[in-house]
Design a protein around this motif. Structure first.
Motif, mmCIF file in Angstrom:
data_model
loop_
_atom_site.group_PDB
_atom_site.id
_atom_site.type_symbol
_atom_site.label_atom_id
_atom_site.label_comp_id
_atom_site.label_asym_id
_atom_site.label_seq_id
_atom_site.Cartn_x
_atom_site.Cartn_y
_atom_site.Cartn_z
ATOM 1 N N LEU A 89 -14.691 -37.404 38.992
ATOM 2 C CA LEU A 89 -14.077 -37.524 37.643
ATOM 3 C C LEU A 89 -15.241 -37.714 36.482
ATOM 4 N N THR A 90 -15.294 -36.882 35.548
ATOM 5 C CA THR A 90 -16.211 -37.004 34.357
ATOM 6 C C THR A 90 -15.630 -37.129 33.144
ATOM 7 N N CYS A 91 -16.031 -38.163 32.476
ATOM 8 C CA CYS A 91 -15.326 -38.294 30.890
ATOM 9 C C CYS A 91 -16.243 -38.256 29.826
ATOM 10 N N GLU A 92 -16.111 -38.086 28.895
ATOM 11 C CA GLU A 92 -16.667 -38.339 27.222
ATOM 12 C C GLU A 92 -15.610 -38.944 26.570
ATOM 13 N N PHE A 93 -15.851 -40.162 25.874
ATOM 14 C CA PHE A 93 -14.771 -40.692 25.083
ATOM 15 C C PHE A 93 -15.737 -40.601 23.561
ATOM 16 N N TYR A 94 -14.923 -39.856 22.895
ATOM 17 C CA TYR A 94 -15.626 -39.881 21.419
ATOM 18 C C TYR A 94 -14.779 -40.949 20.591
ATOM 19 N N ASN A 124 -2.805 -40.160 43.836
ATOM 20 C CA ASN A 124 -3.181 -41.425 43.888
ATOM 21 C C ASN A 124 -4.796 -41.731 43.176
ATOM 22 N N ASP A 125 -5.129 -42.532 42.157
ATOM 23 C CA ASP A 125 -6.463 -42.776 41.784
ATOM 24 C C ASP A 125 -7.499 -43.196 42.644
ATOM 25 N N LYS A 126 -7.212 -43.486 44.167
ATOM 26 C CA LYS A 126 -8.134 -43.612 44.958
ATOM 27 C C LYS A 126 -8.604 -42.300 45.548
ATOM 28 N N GLN A 127 -8.298 -41.056 45.003
ATOM 29 C CA GLN A 127 -8.652 -39.861 45.512
ATOM 30 C C GLN A 127 -10.084 -39.734 44.516
ATOM 31 N N VAL A 128 -10.322 -40.449 43.412
ATOM 32 C CA VAL A 128 -11.539 -40.431 42.732
ATOM 33 C C VAL A 128 -12.620 -41.145 43.509
ATOM 34 N N THR A 129 -13.539 -40.325 44.329
ATOM 35 C CA THR A 129 -14.299 -40.805 45.275
ATOM 36 C C THR A 129 -15.783 -40.778 44.521
ATOM 37 N N GLU A 130 -15.965 -39.810 43.384
ATOM 38 C CA GLU A 130 -17.035 -39.763 42.714
ATOM 39 C C GLU A 130 -17.003 -39.900 41.261
ATOM 40 N N TYR A 131 -17.996 -40.183 40.627
ATOM 41 C CA TYR A 131 -17.972 -40.255 39.070
ATOM 42 C C TYR A 131 -19.256 -39.201 38.543
ATOM 43 N N GLY A 132 -18.829 -38.422 37.748
ATOM 44 C CA GLY A 132 -20.002 -37.822 36.949
ATOM 45 C C GLY A 132 -20.530 -38.597 35.695
ATOM 46 N N ARG A 133 -21.045 -37.899 34.843
ATOM 47 C CA ARG A 133 -21.547 -38.706 33.554
ATOM 48 C C ARG A 133 -20.334 -39.286 32.888
ATOM 49 N N MET A 134 -20.455 -40.670 32.453
ATOM 50 C CA MET A 134 -19.374 -41.437 31.865
ATOM 51 C C MET A 134 -20.134 -41.887 30.463
ATOM 52 N N ARG A 135 -19.628 -41.155 29.257
ATOM 53 C CA ARG A 135 -19.976 -41.540 28.036
ATOM 54 C C ARG A 135 -19.289 -42.005 26.930
ATOM 55 N N ARG A 136 -19.542 -43.022 26.309
ATOM 56 C CA ARG A 136 -18.842 -43.637 24.986
ATOM 57 C C ARG A 136 -19.707 -42.978 23.994
ATOM 58 N N ILE A 137 -19.234 -42.078 22.968
ATOM 59 C CA ILE A 137 -20.079 -41.649 21.977
ATOM 60 C C ILE A 137 -19.299 -42.058 20.596
ATOM 61 N N SER A 156 -17.000 -39.769 13.881
ATOM 62 C CA SER A 156 -16.517 -40.143 12.579
ATOM 63 C C SER A 156 -14.912 -40.172 12.855
ATOM 64 N N PRO A 157 -14.363 -40.936 11.909
ATOM 65 C CA PRO A 157 -12.631 -41.150 11.789
ATOM 66 C C PRO A 157 -12.114 -39.615 11.985
ATOM 67 N N GLY A 158 -11.185 -39.469 12.794
ATOM 68 C CA GLY A 158 -10.519 -38.192 12.731
ATOM 69 C C GLY A 158 -11.057 -37.234 13.912
ATOM 70 N N GLU A 159 -12.119 -37.556 14.312
ATOM 71 C CA GLU A 159 -12.797 -36.907 15.364
ATOM 72 C C GLU A 159 -12.946 -37.284 16.809
ATOM 73 N N GLU A 160 -12.099 -38.446 16.898
ATOM 74 C CA GLU A 160 -11.730 -39.273 18.135
ATOM 75 C C GLU A 160 -10.890 -38.299 19.119
ATOM 76 N N ARG A 161 -11.639 -38.359 20.306
ATOM 77 C CA ARG A 161 -11.090 -37.421 21.346
ATOM 78 C C ARG A 161 -11.596 -37.961 23.053
ATOM 79 N N THR A 162 -11.060 -37.417 23.867
ATOM 80 C CA THR A 162 -11.580 -37.506 25.422
ATOM 81 C C THR A 162 -11.306 -36.259 26.086
ATOM 82 N N GLU A 163 -12.865 -36.143 26.257
ATOM 83 C CA GLU A 163 -12.761 -34.743 27.002
ATOM 84 C C GLU A 163 -13.145 -35.249 28.744
ATOM 85 N N ILE A 164 -12.338 -34.600 29.703
ATOM 86 C CA ILE A 164 -12.178 -34.935 31.102
ATOM 87 C C ILE A 164 -12.429 -33.698 31.854
#
Length: 82
Positions: A7-12, A39-52, A55-63
């Motif tokens: 699982l890799t996530c970027e949170f804007y 089941n979330d136990k299937q997540v055995t590895e994490y890629g890059r996880m970033r909180r970025i 500006s307001p209105g540009e919030e999103r999550t990329e998975i």
């Protein structure tokens, strides 16, 4: 999706109060259960996880979710799974 996944996530996020990255990842893991994987136990590895900051209105999550070969050694939360 069956088997182990990465699982890799970027949170804007905007605003002064930035949510905790660990909590954001947990929300994504739980939200994808029964939709992407059984089941979330299937997540055995994490890629890059970033909180970025953004500006307001540009919030999103990329998975990104990728299959992981079952024979690989996996790490999750600092504990060896394999």
């Amino acid at each position: 999706m069956e088997g182990p996944v990465r699982l890799t996530c970027e949170f804007y996020v905007s605003g002064r109060r930035q949510p905790d990255l660990k909590n954001l990842v947990g929300l994504v893991e739980d939200a994808l259960t029964a939709i992407v994987y059984a089941n979330d136990k299937q997540v055995t590895e994490y890629g890059r996880m970033r909180r970025i900051s953004c500006s307001p209105g540009e919030e999103r999550t990329e998975i990104m979710i990728e299959r992981v070969a079952e024979h690989q050694t996996h790490w999750k939360g600092g504990h060896r799974d394999g």
